[in-house]
Scaffold this motif. Structure first.
Motif, PDB file in Angstrom:
ATOM      1  N   SER A 170      -0.911 -55.876  -2.846  1.00  0.00           N
ATOM      2  CA  SER A 170      -0.796 -54.485  -2.398  1.00  0.00           C
ATOM      3  C   SER A 170       0.634 -54.008  -2.244  1.00  0.00           C
ATOM      4  CB  SER A 170      -1.523 -54.306  -1.066  1.00  0.00           C
ATOM      5  OG  SER A 170      -2.885 -54.532  -1.233  1.00  0.00           O
ATOM      6  N   VAL A 171       1.485 -54.822  -1.684  1.00  0.00           N
ATOM      7  CA  VAL A 171       2.859 -54.381  -1.456  1.00  0.00           C
ATOM      8  C   VAL A 171       3.566 -54.174  -2.788  1.00  0.00           C
ATOM      9  CG1 VAL A 171       5.093 -55.006  -0.463  1.00  0.00           C
ATOM     10  CG2 VAL A 171       2.981 -55.473   0.793  1.00  0.00           C
ATOM     11  N   GLU A 172       3.335 -55.073  -3.730  1.00  0.00           N
ATOM     12  CA  GLU A 172       4.002 -54.974  -5.018  1.00  0.00           C
ATOM     13  C   GLU A 172       3.488 -53.808  -5.851  1.00  0.00           C
ATOM     14  OE1 GLU A 172       2.495 -57.676  -3.870  1.00  0.00           O
ATOM     15  OE2 GLU A 172       4.079 -59.152  -3.572  1.00  0.00           O
ATOM     16  N   THR A 173       2.192 -53.557  -5.797  1.00  0.00           N
ATOM     17  CA  THR A 173       1.619 -52.535  -6.677  1.00  0.00           C
ATOM     18  C   THR A 173       1.642 -51.144  -6.064  1.00  0.00           C
ATOM     19  OG1 THR A 173      -0.622 -52.964  -5.877  1.00  0.00           O
ATOM     20  CG2 THR A 173       0.110 -54.180  -7.835  1.00  0.00           C
ATOM     21  N   GLN A 174       1.619 -51.053  -4.755  1.00  0.00           N
ATOM     22  CA  GLN A 174       1.555 -49.767  -4.045  1.00  0.00           C
ATOM     23  C   GLN A 174       0.446 -48.908  -4.619  1.00  0.00           C
ATOM     24  OE1 GLN A 174       3.739 -48.590  -1.382  1.00  0.00           O
ATOM     25  NE2 GLN A 174       4.287 -50.719  -1.189  1.00  0.00           N
ATOM     26  N   PHE A 175       0.754 -47.790  -5.259  1.00  0.00           N
ATOM     27  CA  PHE A 175      -0.285 -46.869  -5.715  1.00  0.00           C
ATOM     28  C   PHE A 175      -0.974 -47.337  -6.998  1.00  0.00           C
ATOM     29  CE2 PHE A 175       3.345 -45.681  -8.196  1.00  0.00           C
ATOM     30  CZ  PHE A 175       2.816 -45.289  -9.412  1.00  0.00           C
ATOM     31  N   ALA A 176      -0.378 -48.207  -7.766  1.00  0.00           N
ATOM     32  CA  ALA A 176      -0.881 -48.553  -9.100  1.00  0.00           C
ATOM     33  C   ALA A 176      -1.746 -49.812  -9.071  1.00  0.00           C
ATOM     34  CB  ALA A 176       0.282 -48.715 -10.071  1.00  0.00           C
ATOM     35  N   ASP A 177      -2.883 -49.746  -8.402  1.00  0.00           N
ATOM     36  CA  ASP A 177      -3.800 -50.879  -8.387  1.00  0.00           C
ATOM     37  C   ASP A 177      -4.649 -50.862  -9.660  1.00  0.00           C
ATOM     38  OD1 ASP A 177      -5.503 -48.738  -7.912  1.00  0.00           O
ATOM     39  OD2 ASP A 177      -6.354 -49.563  -6.086  1.00  0.00           O
ATOM     40  N   VAL A 178      -5.539 -51.824  -9.795  1.00  0.00           N
ATOM     41  CA  VAL A 178      -6.350 -51.928 -11.010  1.00  0.00           C
ATOM     42  C   VAL A 178      -7.220 -50.692 -11.212  1.00  0.00           C
ATOM     43  CG1 VAL A 178      -8.280 -53.203  -9.969  1.00  0.00           C
ATOM     44  CG2 VAL A 178      -7.776 -53.486 -12.397  1.00  0.00           C
ATOM     45  N   LEU A 179      -7.694 -50.070 -10.156  1.00  0.00           N
ATOM     46  CA  LEU A 179      -8.528 -48.880 -10.315  1.00  0.00           C
ATOM     47  C   LEU A 179      -7.709 -47.679 -10.768  1.00  0.00           C
ATOM     48  CD1 LEU A 179     -10.992 -49.291  -7.320  1.00  0.00           C
ATOM     49  CD2 LEU A 179     -11.327 -49.895  -9.732  1.00  0.00           C
ATOM     50  N   TYR A 180      -6.445 -47.633 -10.411  1.00  0.00           N
ATOM     51  CA  TYR A 180      -5.556 -46.592 -10.924  1.00  0.00           C
ATOM     52  C   TYR A 180      -5.438 -46.739 -12.436  1.00  0.00           C
ATOM     53  CZ  TYR A 180      -1.334 -43.748 -11.466  1.00  0.00           C
ATOM     54  OH  TYR A 180      -0.431 -42.804 -11.850  1.00  0.00           O
ATOM     55  N   PHE A 181      -5.303 -47.976 -12.882  1.00  0.00           N
ATOM     56  CA  PHE A 181      -5.226 -48.277 -14.307  1.00  0.00           C
ATOM     57  C   PHE A 181      -6.521 -47.871 -15.012  1.00  0.00           C
ATOM     58  CE2 PHE A 181      -5.928 -51.501 -17.684  1.00  0.00           C
ATOM     59  CZ  PHE A 181      -4.938 -51.076 -18.559  1.00  0.00           C
ATOM     60  N   VAL A 182      -7.659 -48.171 -14.411  1.00  0.00           N
ATOM     61  CA  VAL A 182      -8.961 -47.808 -14.981  1.00  0.00           C
ATOM     62  C   VAL A 182      -9.060 -46.293 -15.115  1.00  0.00           C
ATOM     63  CG1 VAL A 182     -11.452 -47.753 -14.540  1.00  0.00           C
ATOM     64  CG2 VAL A 182     -10.170 -49.859 -14.171  1.00  0.00           C
ATOM     65  N   ARG A 183      -8.611 -45.580 -14.116  1.00  0.00           N
ATOM     66  CA  ARG A 183      -8.678 -44.114 -14.159  1.00  0.00           C
ATOM     67  C   ARG A 183      -7.867 -43.569 -15.335  1.00  0.00           C
ATOM     68  NH1 ARG A 183      -7.132 -39.571  -9.676  1.00  0.00           N
ATOM     69  NH2 ARG A 183      -8.716 -38.108 -10.335  1.00  0.00           N
ATOM     70  N   GLU A 184      -6.714 -44.149 -15.573  1.00  0.00           N
ATOM     71  CA  GLU A 184      -5.876 -43.698 -16.685  1.00  0.00           C
ATOM     72  C   GLU A 184      -6.528 -44.055 -18.027  1.00  0.00           C
ATOM     73  OE1 GLU A 184      -2.923 -41.556 -18.380  1.00  0.00           O
ATOM     74  OE2 GLU A 184      -3.539 -41.639 -16.285  1.00  0.00           O
ATOM     75  N   LEU A 185      -7.110 -45.236 -18.138  1.00  0.00           N
ATOM     76  CA  LEU A 185      -7.821 -45.605 -19.365  1.00  0.00           C
ATOM     77  C   LEU A 185      -9.005 -44.666 -19.612  1.00  0.00           C
ATOM     78  CD1 LEU A 185      -7.925 -49.500 -19.420  1.00  0.00           C
ATOM     79  CD2 LEU A 185      -6.760 -47.988 -21.012  1.00  0.00           C
ATOM     80  N   HIS A 186      -9.707 -44.310 -18.557  1.00  0.00           N
ATOM     81  CA  HIS A 186     -10.828 -43.379 -18.674  1.00  0.00           C
ATOM     82  C   HIS A 186     -10.336 -42.040 -19.227  1.00  0.00           C
ATOM     83  CE1 HIS A 186     -14.542 -41.280 -17.759  1.00  0.00           C
ATOM     84  NE2 HIS A 186     -13.852 -40.414 -17.051  1.00  0.00           N
ATOM     85  N   ARG A 187      -9.242 -41.571 -18.695  1.00  0.00           N
ATOM     86  CA  ARG A 187      -8.693 -40.282 -19.118  1.00  0.00           C
ATOM     87  C   ARG A 187      -8.254 -40.332 -20.578  1.00  0.00           C
ATOM     88  NH1 ARG A 187      -4.089 -37.750 -19.882  1.00  0.00           N
ATOM     89  NH2 ARG A 187      -2.776 -39.515 -19.342  1.00  0.00           N
ATOM     90  N   GLN A 188      -7.577 -41.398 -20.963  1.00  0.00           N
ATOM     91  CA  GLN A 188      -7.013 -41.470 -22.308  1.00  0.00           C
ATOM     92  C   GLN A 188      -8.028 -41.861 -23.383  1.00  0.00           C
ATOM     93  OE1 GLN A 188      -3.346 -43.635 -22.680  1.00  0.00           O
ATOM     94  NE2 GLN A 188      -2.576 -42.857 -20.739  1.00  0.00           N
ATOM     95  N   ILE A 233       5.467 -55.256   8.416  1.00  0.00           N
ATOM     96  CA  ILE A 233       6.488 -56.141   7.880  1.00  0.00           C
ATOM     97  C   ILE A 233       7.764 -55.905   8.679  1.00  0.00           C
ATOM     98  CG2 ILE A 233       7.895 -56.745   5.874  1.00  0.00           C
ATOM     99  CD1 ILE A 233       5.610 -55.771   4.112  1.00  0.00           C
ATOM    100  N   ALA A 234       8.229 -56.937   9.352  1.00  0.00           N
ATOM    101  CA  ALA A 234       9.468 -56.863  10.132  1.00  0.00           C
ATOM    102  C   ALA A 234       9.471 -55.672  11.081  1.00  0.00           C
ATOM    103  CB  ALA A 234      10.682 -56.823   9.205  1.00  0.00           C
ATOM    104  N   GLY A 235       8.336 -55.436  11.735  1.00  0.00           N
ATOM    105  CA  GLY A 235       8.241 -54.356  12.706  1.00  0.00           C
ATOM    106  C   GLY A 235       7.982 -52.988  12.113  1.00  0.00           C
ATOM    107  N   ARG A 236       7.920 -52.881  10.806  1.00  0.00           N
ATOM    108  CA  ARG A 236       7.686 -51.594  10.145  1.00  0.00           C
ATOM    109  C   ARG A 236       6.283 -51.580   9.547  1.00  0.00           C
ATOM    110  NH1 ARG A 236       9.335 -49.849   4.532  1.00  0.00           N
ATOM    111  NH2 ARG A 236       8.947 -47.626   4.576  1.00  0.00           N
ATOM    112  N   VAL A 237       5.544 -50.504   9.767  1.00  0.00           N
ATOM    113  CA  VAL A 237       4.201 -50.377   9.213  1.00  0.00           C
ATOM    114  C   VAL A 237       4.296 -49.795   7.811  1.00  0.00           C
ATOM    115  CG1 VAL A 237       1.960 -49.253   9.441  1.00  0.00           C
ATOM    116  CG2 VAL A 237       3.131 -50.106  11.470  1.00  0.00           C
ATOM    117  N   LEU A 238       3.698 -50.513   6.869  1.00  0.00           N
ATOM    118  CA  LEU A 238       3.617 -50.044   5.488  1.00  0.00           C
ATOM    119  C   LEU A 238       2.186 -49.565   5.269  1.00  0.00           C
ATOM    120  CD1 LEU A 238       4.928 -49.748   2.704  1.00  0.00           C
ATOM    121  CD2 LEU A 238       4.229 -52.104   2.227  1.00  0.00           C
TER     122      LEU A 238
END
Length: 123
Positions: free
Chosen positions: A10-28, A55-60
């Motif tokens: 989650s931290v590495e991908t942020q908004f671009a998870d696998v379902l984000y990728f699926v949505r773009e494939l669906h569109r294209q 993480i280190a006192g900060r909420v992500l």
């Protein structure tokens, strides 16, 4: 698209998870359907969980929310199936908490539809 792996960093991908990728494939591509299996079956179950970590006192709190992404896919016209045995592993109330629009099918039933598709992808 067969989605079996639920967690992708989650931290590495942020908004671009696998379902984000699926949505773009669906569109294209003009349309896709997805089958949720294994741990990814949890994407189909509504929950009050809000994805956030400290993480280190900060909420992500900009982590991907698979249920929100799944709702967007359903709104876009993507067919979504979840295999019943994988849903059952999530507890007796999982079926009652399905995201509206998700269809429950017997184990391996989506595989019987593969000849109807131009391509089958696994994630």
């Amino acid at each position: 698209m067969i989605i079996e792996r639920a967690y992708r960093g989650s931290v590495e991908t942020q908004f671009a998870d696998v379902l984000y990728f699926v949505r773009e494939l669906h569109r294209q591509s003009g349309g896709v359907d997805i089958a949720l299996r294994g741990p990814a079956a949890g994407y189909a179950v509504d929950t009050e969980f809000e994805p956030a970590i400290r993480i280190a006192g900060r909420v992500l709190d900009s982590l991907p929310d698979p249920r929100h992404s799944l709702r967007q896919l359903l709104d876009d016209g993507v067919g979504v199936w979840v295999e019943e045995p994988d849903l059952a592993v999530l507890g007796p109330s999982a079926r009652d908490r399905l995201v509206p629009g998700v269809h429950v099918v017997p184990a391996h039933e989506p595989a019987s539809r593969w000849p109807d598709y131009e391509r089958v992808w696994f994630f």
